[in-house]
Design an enzyme around this catalytic site. Structure first.
Site, short mmCIF file in Angstrom:
data_model
loop_
_atom_site.label_atom_id
_atom_site.label_comp_id
_atom_site.label_asym_id
_atom_site.label_seq_id
_atom_site.Cartn_x
_atom_site.Cartn_y
_atom_site.Cartn_z
N ALA A 1 20.28 23.63 -16.54
CA ALA A 1 20.68 25.01 -16.29
C ALA A 1 19.63 26.03 -16.70
CB ALA A 1 21.98 25.30 -17.05
N LYS A 2 18.70 25.63 -17.57
CA LYS A 2 17.59 26.48 -18.03
C LYS A 2 18.09 27.85 -18.49
CE LYS A 2 14.16 24.13 -15.14
NZ LYS A 2 15.08 23.22 -14.38
N ARG A 3 19.11 27.81 -19.36
CA ARG A 3 19.66 29.05 -19.88
C ARG A 3 18.89 29.52 -21.11
NH1 ARG A 3 22.16 28.34 -15.40
NH2 ARG A 3 24.28 29.12 -15.14
#
Length: 279
Positions: A95-97
Protein backbone atom coordinates in the site's frame (compact mmCIF):
# COMPACT_ATOMS: atom_id res chain seq x y z
CA UNK A 1 3.20 -14.92 11.83
CA UNK A 2 6.72 -14.67 13.25
CA UNK A 3 9.97 -14.49 11.30
CA UNK A 4 10.81 -17.92 12.70
CA UNK A 5 7.61 -19.31 11.17
CA UNK A 6 8.38 -17.57 7.88
CA UNK A 7 11.88 -19.06 7.87
CA UNK A 8 10.46 -22.52 8.60
CA UNK A 9 8.13 -22.16 5.61
CA UNK A 10 11.03 -21.09 3.40
CA UNK A 11 13.00 -24.18 4.37
CA UNK A 12 9.97 -26.48 4.02
CA UNK A 13 9.14 -25.26 0.52
CA UNK A 14 12.73 -24.58 -0.52
CA UNK A 15 11.44 -21.26 -1.75
CA UNK A 16 11.49 -17.57 -0.87
CA UNK A 17 9.13 -16.64 -3.69
CA UNK A 18 6.61 -13.85 -3.24
CA UNK A 19 3.96 -13.54 -5.95
CA UNK A 20 2.56 -10.10 -6.66
CA UNK A 21 -1.18 -10.10 -7.27
CA UNK A 22 -1.37 -6.93 -9.37
CA UNK A 23 -4.59 -7.49 -11.28
CA UNK A 24 -5.38 -5.38 -14.34
CA UNK A 25 -8.75 -6.21 -15.93
CA UNK A 26 -7.30 -5.30 -19.33
CA UNK A 27 -4.73 -8.09 -19.00
CA UNK A 28 -6.58 -11.00 -17.43
CA UNK A 29 -8.06 -13.78 -19.61
CA UNK A 30 -11.26 -12.52 -21.27
CA UNK A 31 -13.38 -15.47 -20.15
CA UNK A 32 -13.06 -14.31 -16.54
CA UNK A 33 -14.77 -11.01 -17.31
CA UNK A 34 -18.09 -12.83 -17.44
CA UNK A 35 -17.80 -13.91 -13.78
CA UNK A 36 -19.30 -12.02 -10.88
CA UNK A 37 -15.88 -10.98 -9.52
CA UNK A 38 -13.18 -11.32 -12.21
CA UNK A 39 -10.39 -9.99 -9.98
CA UNK A 40 -11.04 -12.48 -7.20
CA UNK A 41 -11.54 -15.38 -9.61
CA UNK A 42 -8.20 -14.57 -11.23
CA UNK A 43 -6.43 -14.34 -7.85
CA UNK A 44 -8.05 -17.52 -6.56
CA UNK A 45 -6.90 -19.47 -9.64
CA UNK A 46 -3.34 -18.12 -9.30
CA UNK A 47 -3.24 -18.94 -5.58
CA UNK A 48 -4.67 -22.43 -6.09
CA UNK A 49 -2.05 -23.13 -8.76
CA UNK A 50 0.99 -21.74 -6.91
CA UNK A 51 0.46 -21.87 -3.14
CA UNK A 52 2.83 -24.82 -2.72
CA UNK A 53 5.61 -22.88 -4.46
CA UNK A 54 5.28 -19.44 -2.85
CA UNK A 55 5.84 -18.36 0.74
CA UNK A 56 4.21 -14.94 0.29
CA UNK A 57 1.62 -13.08 -1.77
CA UNK A 58 1.65 -9.33 -2.30
CA UNK A 59 -1.41 -7.55 -3.69
CA UNK A 60 -0.55 -4.01 -4.75
CA UNK A 61 -3.55 -2.12 -3.43
CA UNK A 62 -3.55 0.42 -6.27
CA UNK A 63 -4.77 -2.30 -8.63
CA UNK A 64 -7.82 -2.76 -6.39
CA UNK A 65 -8.48 0.84 -5.37
CA UNK A 66 -8.61 1.75 -9.08
CA UNK A 67 -11.89 -0.19 -9.34
CA UNK A 68 -13.57 1.53 -6.39
CA UNK A 69 -15.74 -0.39 -3.94
CA UNK A 70 -15.80 -3.49 -6.17
CA UNK A 71 -12.00 -3.58 -6.26
CA UNK A 72 -11.73 -3.15 -2.49
CA UNK A 73 -14.22 -5.98 -2.02
CA UNK A 74 -12.09 -8.17 -4.32
CA UNK A 75 -9.03 -7.37 -2.19
CA UNK A 76 -10.96 -8.29 0.96
CA UNK A 77 -12.08 -11.59 -0.55
CA UNK A 78 -8.52 -12.34 -1.67
CA UNK A 79 -6.93 -11.81 1.76
CA UNK A 80 -9.76 -13.72 3.46
CA UNK A 81 -9.20 -16.64 1.07
CA UNK A 82 -5.47 -16.65 1.80
CA UNK A 83 -5.94 -16.44 5.56
CA UNK A 84 -8.58 -19.18 5.61
CA UNK A 85 -7.01 -21.62 3.15
CA UNK A 86 -3.29 -20.93 3.56
CA UNK A 87 -2.60 -19.30 6.95
CA UNK A 88 1.03 -20.43 6.73
CA UNK A 89 1.64 -18.03 3.83
CA UNK A 90 2.96 -14.53 4.57
CA UNK A 91 0.75 -11.75 3.21
CA UNK A 92 1.83 -8.26 2.21
CA UNK A 93 -0.43 -5.29 1.59
CA UNK A 94 1.65 -3.30 -0.88
CA UNK A 95 0.00 0.00 0.00
CA UNK A 96 3.05 2.29 0.41
CA UNK A 97 1.32 4.37 3.07
CA UNK A 98 2.85 6.88 5.49
CA UNK A 99 1.28 10.02 6.95
CA UNK A 100 0.99 11.95 10.21
CA UNK A 101 0.64 9.73 13.24
CA UNK A 102 -3.13 9.57 13.70
CA UNK A 103 -3.63 8.93 9.98
CA UNK A 104 -0.95 6.21 9.95
CA UNK A 105 -2.71 4.59 12.89
CA UNK A 106 -5.87 4.36 10.78
CA UNK A 107 -3.94 2.92 7.83
CA UNK A 108 -2.41 0.36 10.18
CA UNK A 109 -5.85 -0.56 11.47
CA UNK A 110 -7.21 -0.91 7.93
CA UNK A 111 -4.52 -3.22 6.58
CA UNK A 112 -3.15 -5.05 9.62
CA UNK A 113 -6.28 -5.43 11.73
CA UNK A 114 -9.41 -5.14 9.56
CA UNK A 115 -8.00 -6.89 6.47
CA UNK A 116 -5.59 -8.92 8.63
CA UNK A 117 -2.54 -8.79 6.37
CA UNK A 118 0.71 -9.92 8.00
CA UNK A 119 2.50 -6.80 6.79
CA UNK A 120 2.17 -3.52 4.93
CA UNK A 121 4.63 -1.45 2.90
CA UNK A 122 5.26 2.05 4.26
CA UNK A 123 7.09 5.12 2.96
CA UNK A 124 9.61 6.50 5.50
CA UNK A 125 9.90 10.11 4.30
CA UNK A 126 7.77 11.63 7.10
CA UNK A 127 9.84 9.90 9.77
CA UNK A 128 9.38 8.21 13.12
CA UNK A 129 5.86 9.30 14.05
CA UNK A 130 4.47 8.27 10.66
CA UNK A 131 5.90 4.73 10.91
CA UNK A 132 5.66 3.79 14.59
CA UNK A 133 1.84 3.43 14.51
CA UNK A 134 2.34 0.55 12.07
CA UNK A 135 5.12 -0.94 14.19
CA UNK A 136 2.88 -0.83 17.26
CA UNK A 137 0.53 -3.52 15.91
CA UNK A 138 1.43 -6.75 17.67
CA UNK A 139 2.69 -9.70 15.59
CA UNK A 140 2.64 -7.68 12.36
CA UNK A 141 5.43 -6.30 10.16
CA UNK A 142 6.13 -2.97 8.53
CA UNK A 143 8.07 -3.15 5.28
CA UNK A 144 9.90 0.14 4.83
CA UNK A 145 10.77 1.48 1.39
CA UNK A 146 14.54 1.85 1.49
CA UNK A 147 16.07 1.33 -1.97
CA UNK A 148 13.51 0.69 -4.65
CA UNK A 149 13.81 -0.97 -8.06
CA UNK A 150 12.56 1.90 -10.24
CA UNK A 151 14.85 4.17 -12.22
CA UNK A 152 13.78 7.24 -10.25
CA UNK A 153 15.27 5.73 -7.09
CA UNK A 154 18.50 7.52 -7.98
CA UNK A 155 16.76 10.92 -7.77
CA UNK A 156 16.86 10.82 -3.96
CA UNK A 157 17.63 7.44 -2.40
CA UNK A 158 21.30 7.25 -3.40
CA UNK A 159 22.06 10.95 -2.96
CA UNK A 160 24.44 12.04 -0.22
CA UNK A 161 22.83 12.73 3.14
CA UNK A 162 25.21 13.43 5.99
CA UNK A 163 27.95 10.77 6.10
CA UNK A 164 26.36 8.51 3.48
CA UNK A 165 23.58 8.00 1.00
CA UNK A 166 19.97 8.72 1.96
CA UNK A 167 18.92 5.05 1.88
CA UNK A 168 21.62 4.28 4.47
CA UNK A 169 20.27 7.07 6.68
CA UNK A 170 16.80 5.55 6.38
CA UNK A 171 18.11 2.13 7.38
CA UNK A 172 20.19 3.40 10.30
CA UNK A 173 17.53 5.76 11.64
CA UNK A 174 14.74 3.21 11.42
CA UNK A 175 16.63 0.91 13.78
CA UNK A 176 16.19 3.50 16.56
CA UNK A 177 12.38 3.50 16.31
CA UNK A 178 10.13 1.80 18.83
CA UNK A 179 9.40 -1.84 17.91
CA UNK A 180 11.99 -1.72 15.12
CA UNK A 181 12.29 -5.50 15.40
CA UNK A 182 9.04 -5.53 13.40
CA UNK A 183 10.71 -3.88 10.41
CA UNK A 184 11.47 -5.40 7.04
CA UNK A 185 12.81 -3.42 4.08
CA UNK A 186 12.19 -3.05 0.36
CA UNK A 187 15.48 -3.36 -1.54
CA UNK A 188 15.19 -3.57 -5.32
CA UNK A 189 16.82 -6.41 -7.23
CA UNK A 190 17.96 -3.94 -9.86
CA UNK A 191 20.27 -2.49 -7.19
CA UNK A 192 22.03 -5.81 -6.42
CA UNK A 193 25.42 -4.13 -5.98
CA UNK A 194 24.04 -2.30 -2.92
CA UNK A 195 23.04 -5.40 -0.97
CA UNK A 196 26.44 -5.72 0.71
CA UNK A 197 26.07 -2.21 2.13
CA UNK A 198 22.48 -2.89 3.16
CA UNK A 199 23.49 -6.04 5.05
CA UNK A 200 26.16 -4.14 6.97
CA UNK A 201 23.36 -2.03 8.49
CA UNK A 202 20.47 -4.52 8.76
CA UNK A 203 22.15 -7.94 8.83
CA UNK A 204 19.22 -9.80 10.37
CA UNK A 205 16.17 -8.22 8.74
CA UNK A 206 14.04 -9.71 6.00
CA UNK A 207 14.26 -7.87 2.68
CA UNK A 208 11.39 -7.71 0.20
CA UNK A 209 13.04 -7.72 -3.21
CA UNK A 210 11.08 -6.58 -6.27
CA UNK A 211 12.58 -6.29 -9.72
CA UNK A 212 13.59 -9.88 -10.54
CA UNK A 213 12.23 -10.96 -13.89
CA UNK A 214 10.35 -8.30 -15.85
CA UNK A 215 12.54 -5.48 -14.46
CA UNK A 216 15.78 -7.33 -15.16
CA UNK A 217 17.11 -8.03 -11.67
CA UNK A 218 19.37 -11.06 -11.16
CA UNK A 219 18.22 -13.65 -8.59
CA UNK A 220 21.71 -15.11 -8.24
CA UNK A 221 23.25 -11.68 -7.58
CA UNK A 222 20.58 -10.79 -5.04
CA UNK A 223 21.18 -14.06 -3.19
CA UNK A 224 24.95 -13.79 -3.38
CA UNK A 225 24.97 -10.45 -1.56
CA UNK A 226 21.63 -10.42 0.25
CA UNK A 227 21.10 -13.78 1.97
CA UNK A 228 21.66 -14.01 5.71
CA UNK A 229 21.53 -16.77 8.32
CA UNK A 230 17.75 -17.18 7.91
CA UNK A 231 17.77 -16.62 4.13
CA UNK A 232 16.30 -13.19 4.87
CA UNK A 233 14.81 -12.61 1.42
CA UNK A 234 11.36 -12.50 -0.11
CA UNK A 235 11.87 -12.17 -3.85
CA UNK A 236 8.80 -10.87 -5.63
CA UNK A 237 7.63 -11.57 -9.15
CA UNK A 238 4.34 -10.21 -10.45
CA UNK A 239 3.83 -9.82 -14.18
CA UNK A 240 6.28 -12.57 -15.13
CA UNK A 241 4.13 -15.11 -13.31
CA UNK A 242 0.52 -13.98 -13.27
CA UNK A 243 0.44 -12.88 -16.91
CA UNK A 244 2.31 -15.84 -18.34
CA UNK A 245 -0.80 -16.59 -20.43
CA UNK A 246 -3.96 -14.75 -21.40
CA UNK A 247 -5.84 -17.94 -22.26
CA UNK A 248 -7.86 -20.39 -20.21
CA UNK A 249 -4.62 -22.14 -19.23
CA UNK A 250 -3.38 -18.98 -17.44
CA UNK A 251 -3.15 -20.62 -14.01
CA UNK A 252 -1.23 -23.61 -15.36
CA UNK A 253 1.20 -21.29 -17.17
CA UNK A 254 1.57 -19.18 -14.04
CA UNK A 255 2.45 -22.31 -12.11
CA UNK A 256 5.10 -23.16 -14.69
CA UNK A 257 6.76 -19.76 -14.28
CA UNK A 258 6.52 -19.94 -10.48
CA UNK A 259 7.96 -23.44 -10.48
CA UNK A 260 10.91 -22.34 -12.59
CA UNK A 261 11.71 -19.63 -10.03
CA UNK A 262 11.15 -22.00 -7.10
CA UNK A 263 13.50 -24.58 -8.59
CA UNK A 264 16.19 -21.95 -9.01
CA UNK A 265 15.64 -20.91 -5.40
CA UNK A 266 15.75 -24.53 -4.24
CA UNK A 267 19.18 -24.99 -5.80
CA UNK A 268 20.38 -21.80 -4.12
CA UNK A 269 19.01 -22.89 -0.72
CA UNK A 270 20.62 -26.34 -0.98
CA UNK A 271 23.99 -24.76 -1.79
CA UNK A 272 23.50 -22.29 1.07
CA UNK A 273 22.67 -25.11 3.51
CA UNK A 274 25.75 -27.04 2.45
CA UNK A 275 27.86 -23.94 2.89
CA UNK A 276 26.46 -23.41 6.40
CA UNK A 277 27.14 -27.04 7.31
CA UNK A 278 30.78 -26.69 6.26
CA UNK A 279 31.38 -23.49 8.24
Amino acid sequence: MTTQQLYAEIIRKKSFLCIGLDVDLDKIPPHLLATEDPIFEFNKAIIDATHDLAVAYKPNTAFYEAYGLKGWHSLEKTINYLNEKHPEIFTIADAKRGDIGNTSAMYARAFLEDLAFDSVTVAPYMGRDSVEPFLAVKDKFTILLALTSNGGAFDFQTQKAGDGELYKTVLKTSKTWQNSENLMYVIGATKAEYFTEVRKIVPNSFLLVPGVGAQGGSLSEVCRYGMNDTVGLLVNSSRGIIYASNDEDFAEKARGEAQAMQQEMEAIIIDWQLSKALD
